[in-house]
Design a protein around this motif. Sequence first.
Motif, PDB file in Angstrom:
ATOM      1  N   ASP A 146       0.426  -1.466   0.539  1.00  0.00           N
ATOM      2  CA  ASP A 146      -0.440   0.424  -0.032  1.00  0.00           C
ATOM      3  C   ASP A 146       0.601   1.101   0.086  1.00  0.00           C
ATOM      4  O   ASP A 146       0.622   2.429  -0.703  1.00  0.00           O
ATOM      5  CB  ASP A 146      -0.948  -0.137   1.129  1.00  0.00           C
ATOM      6  CG  ASP A 146      -1.913   1.047   1.156  1.00  0.00           C
ATOM      7  OD1 ASP A 146      -3.200   1.065   0.894  1.00  0.00           O
ATOM      8  OD2 ASP A 146      -1.199   1.854   2.118  1.00  0.00           O
ATOM      9  N   GLY A 147       2.156   1.396   0.713  1.00  0.00           N
ATOM     10  CA  GLY A 147       2.973   2.325   0.802  1.00  0.00           C
ATOM     11  C   GLY A 147       3.941   3.160  -0.054  1.00  0.00           C
ATOM     12  O   GLY A 147       3.828   4.007  -0.376  1.00  0.00           O
ATOM     13  N   GLN A 148       3.738   1.591  -1.207  1.00  0.00           N
ATOM     14  CA  GLN A 148       4.312   1.942  -2.514  1.00  0.00           C
ATOM     15  C   GLN A 148       3.225   3.033  -3.555  1.00  0.00           C
ATOM     16  O   GLN A 148       4.070   3.057  -5.139  1.00  0.00           O
ATOM     17  CB  GLN A 148       4.514   0.336  -3.298  1.00  0.00           C
ATOM     18  CG  GLN A 148       5.363  -0.233  -2.312  1.00  0.00           C
ATOM     19  CD  GLN A 148       6.945   0.973  -2.502  1.00  0.00           C
ATOM     20  OE1 GLN A 148       7.146   0.862  -3.003  1.00  0.00           O
ATOM     21  NE2 GLN A 148       7.307  -0.123  -1.820  1.00  0.00           N
ATOM     22  N   LEU A 149       2.345   3.157  -3.320  1.00  0.00           N
ATOM     23  CA  LEU A 149       1.229   3.985  -4.574  1.00  0.00           C
ATOM     24  C   LEU A 149       0.790   4.835  -3.653  1.00  0.00           C
ATOM     25  O   LEU A 149       0.924   5.330  -1.939  1.00  0.00           O
ATOM     26  CB  LEU A 149      -0.429   2.989  -4.188  1.00  0.00           C
ATOM     27  CG  LEU A 149      -0.724   1.061  -4.520  1.00  0.00           C
ATOM     28  CD1 LEU A 149      -2.138   1.034  -4.375  1.00  0.00           C
ATOM     29  CD2 LEU A 149       0.186   1.163  -5.805  1.00  0.00           C
ATOM     30  N   THR A 150       0.482   6.073  -5.123  1.00  0.00           N
ATOM     31  CA  THR A 150       0.147   7.179  -4.650  1.00  0.00           C
ATOM     32  C   THR A 150      -1.220   7.325  -4.087  1.00  0.00           C
ATOM     33  O   THR A 150      -2.030   6.357  -4.435  1.00  0.00           O
ATOM     34  CB  THR A 150      -0.098   8.318  -5.662  1.00  0.00           C
ATOM     35  OG1 THR A 150      -0.815   7.396  -7.180  1.00  0.00           O
ATOM     36  CG2 THR A 150       1.331   7.962  -6.597  1.00  0.00           C
ATOM     37  N   ALA A 151      -1.125   8.380  -3.420  1.00  0.00           N
ATOM     38  CA  ALA A 151      -3.095   8.413  -2.857  1.00  0.00           C
ATOM     39  C   ALA A 151      -4.168   8.140  -4.302  1.00  0.00           C
ATOM     40  O   ALA A 151      -5.617   7.715  -4.310  1.00  0.00           O
ATOM     41  CB  ALA A 151      -3.559  10.200  -2.454  1.00  0.00           C
ATOM     42  N   SER A 152      -3.743   8.704  -5.820  1.00  0.00           N
ATOM     43  CA  SER A 152      -4.819   8.984  -6.352  1.00  0.00           C
ATOM     44  C   SER A 152      -5.084   7.675  -6.926  1.00  0.00           C
ATOM     45  O   SER A 152      -6.528   6.738  -6.934  1.00  0.00           O
ATOM     46  CB  SER A 152      -4.143   9.808  -7.299  1.00  0.00           C
ATOM     47  OG  SER A 152      -3.938   9.020  -8.905  1.00  0.00           O
ATOM     48  N   GLU A 153      -3.664   6.192  -7.255  1.00  0.00           N
ATOM     49  CA  GLU A 153      -4.110   5.018  -7.762  1.00  0.00           C
ATOM     50  C   GLU A 153      -4.594   4.518  -5.563  1.00  0.00           C
ATOM     51  O   GLU A 153      -5.289   3.906  -6.937  1.00  0.00           O
ATOM     52  CB  GLU A 153      -2.315   4.797  -7.084  1.00  0.00           C
ATOM     53  CG  GLU A 153      -1.338   5.305  -8.635  1.00  0.00           C
ATOM     54  CD  GLU A 153      -0.344   4.770  -8.546  1.00  0.00           C
ATOM     55  OE1 GLU A 153       0.515   5.101  -9.415  1.00  0.00           O
ATOM     56  OE2 GLU A 153       0.710   4.292  -7.223  1.00  0.00           O
ATOM     57  N   ARG A 154      -4.435   5.211  -5.728  1.00  0.00           N
ATOM     58  CA  ARG A 154      -5.273   4.010  -4.160  1.00  0.00           C
ATOM     59  C   ARG A 154      -6.896   4.288  -4.183  1.00  0.00           C
ATOM     60  O   ARG A 154      -7.546   3.222  -4.118  1.00  0.00           O
ATOM     61  CB  ARG A 154      -4.930   4.686  -2.227  1.00  0.00           C
ATOM     62  CG  ARG A 154      -3.842   3.346  -2.377  1.00  0.00           C
ATOM     63  CD  ARG A 154      -3.168   3.904  -0.681  1.00  0.00           C
ATOM     64  NE  ARG A 154      -2.239   4.239  -0.078  1.00  0.00           N
ATOM     65  CZ  ARG A 154      -1.391   5.609   0.403  1.00  0.00           C
ATOM     66  NH1 ARG A 154      -2.247   6.378   0.157  1.00  0.00           N
ATOM     67  NH2 ARG A 154      -0.808   5.136   0.083  1.00  0.00           N
ATOM     68  N   GLN A 155      -7.057   5.727  -4.683  1.00  0.00           N
ATOM     69  CA  GLN A 155      -8.670   6.385  -4.976  1.00  0.00           C
ATOM     70  C   GLN A 155      -8.970   5.261  -5.972  1.00  0.00           C
ATOM     71  O   GLN A 155      -9.845   5.279  -5.853  1.00  0.00           O
ATOM     72  CB  GLN A 155      -8.550   7.501  -4.240  1.00  0.00           C
ATOM     73  CG  GLN A 155     -10.090   8.166  -5.174  1.00  0.00           C
ATOM     74  CD  GLN A 155     -10.757   8.069  -3.827  1.00  0.00           C
ATOM     75  OE1 GLN A 155     -10.724   8.110  -3.005  1.00  0.00           O
ATOM     76  NE2 GLN A 155     -11.913   7.899  -4.455  1.00  0.00           N
ATOM     77  N   LEU A 156      -8.238   5.415  -7.403  1.00  0.00           N
ATOM     78  CA  LEU A 156      -8.601   3.994  -8.361  1.00  0.00           C
ATOM     79  C   LEU A 156      -9.142   2.955  -7.997  1.00  0.00           C
ATOM     80  O   LEU A 156     -10.510   2.531  -8.578  1.00  0.00           O
ATOM     81  CB  LEU A 156      -7.909   4.425  -9.973  1.00  0.00           C
ATOM     82  CG  LEU A 156      -7.634   3.652 -11.076  1.00  0.00           C
ATOM     83  CD1 LEU A 156      -8.995   4.582 -11.324  1.00  0.00           C
ATOM     84  CD2 LEU A 156      -6.548   2.837 -11.388  1.00  0.00           C
TER      85      LEU A 156
END
Length: 406
Positions: A19-29
């Motif tokens: 999870d820490g490897q993702l950006t906020a926008s990637e998590r949102q997607l």
Amino acid sequence: MAQAKTGSVFGTVDLTGLDGQLTASERQLVREVRTMVDEHIRPNIASWYEQAVFPREIVPEMAKLGLLGMHLEGYGCAGRSAVDYGLAASELEAGDSGLRTFVSVQGSLAMSSIYKHGSEEQKAQWLPGMAAGEIIGCFGLTEPAAGSDPASMATRAVRDASGDWVLNGSKRWIGLATIADVAIIWAQTGEHGDARGVRGFIVPTSTPGFRAEAIEPKLSMRASVQCEIVLQDVRLPASAMLPADSAIGLKGPFACLNEARYGIIWGAMGAARDCFDTVLRYSGERLQFGTPLSGSRLTQAKLADMVLEINKGYLLALQIGRAKDAGTLDPAMISAGKLNNCREAIKIAREAREMLGGNGITLDYSPLRHANNLESVRTYEGTDEVHALILGRKLTGIGAFTASGK
Ligand code: TGC
């Protein structure tokens, strides 16, 4: 005992800080696609699978999220990154491989062919409608006698005196062909003026002489359509050919296959994750000899092995996705990801089925459905063997696709 709580978008499998490897926008997607899968796919997938139905009503939902040609720029496409596309593929395939396949065939194969190799007029004519899900596309490369070796295709395009192209031949295992409005057909042209070797043609499926038939019954990918296409004197204007130099020869279709194979790297891990989540939940609830199965050492060892492979598979997918976004991707990396992640996902799905005991053979639980689907996923877009040999050639410099060492 309560299961480990996690705030990761990957859920309980995330033991390595994915999870820490993702950006906020990637998590949102991820959250948005997962919500769509939870609301529109999960409640119905068992019945679609049983009845062998591709749910067309899901197409507008996918279009609404910008999932069709989502990593293409302009022409109504979402212009998202390769990692975004991968994360979406993973969520879709956690629902079912057949639904992820729809997005791959539409976006990575059919739209990508036009985007990479088409003229401005062709892009403007087809891509916005395809991104909106109003036009469905398919991609005809494989033939009944030319699967792993598309260079041996028998489909021919011949230019007649009027300047039209006339296509004859057949294609097999073509996703969506019976419901498609347009097909990208790859055919041998020989030497015809500006055309050389294999070329791609945009073929409206209403063209006289184009016929598609679903391959049935299937024991895999039942919520998806795979078809045979017959082309009998299909007459097309000169403008139907994809004109870019990048489309001369097999590198044209291979460039699109790279996109679809890339999505599979992520998709396979989505299916594996869904199997893991299913069996973790089940083993926590199911009592055997008076205790939950999840308390058994054998069960815990199996869960640990699964979660290790899922973490490794996602890390591999992320590494390849970041390289793709940075423009440093070598196609051999895609082969490494597809080979590994399909191979491990199918092992996990089969193991999860076993851990569900008799319940595992019903459609109430996803692992056997995923395992059956993954038989197709590991076979199409380059089999395990093809990808192993691509890696072998990369390592040794020697192509071993044929006995004579080509
Ligand atoms: P070779 O003949 O030497 O190469 C031809 C040209 O292609 C170039 N190339 C690539 N370009 C970009 N990306 C790649 N991954 C590429 N691989 C090869 C190559 O450089 C050459 O270019 P040029 O300029 O010299 O002409 O072919 P090869 O020896 O490299 O390949 C052999 C092999 C076995 C690896 C290849 O034939 C292969 O990948 N076979 C598997 C084919 C496959 O994946 N088929 C699935 C098709 S998908 C489909 O039709 C139905 S499933 C989708 C659905 O659901 O509809």
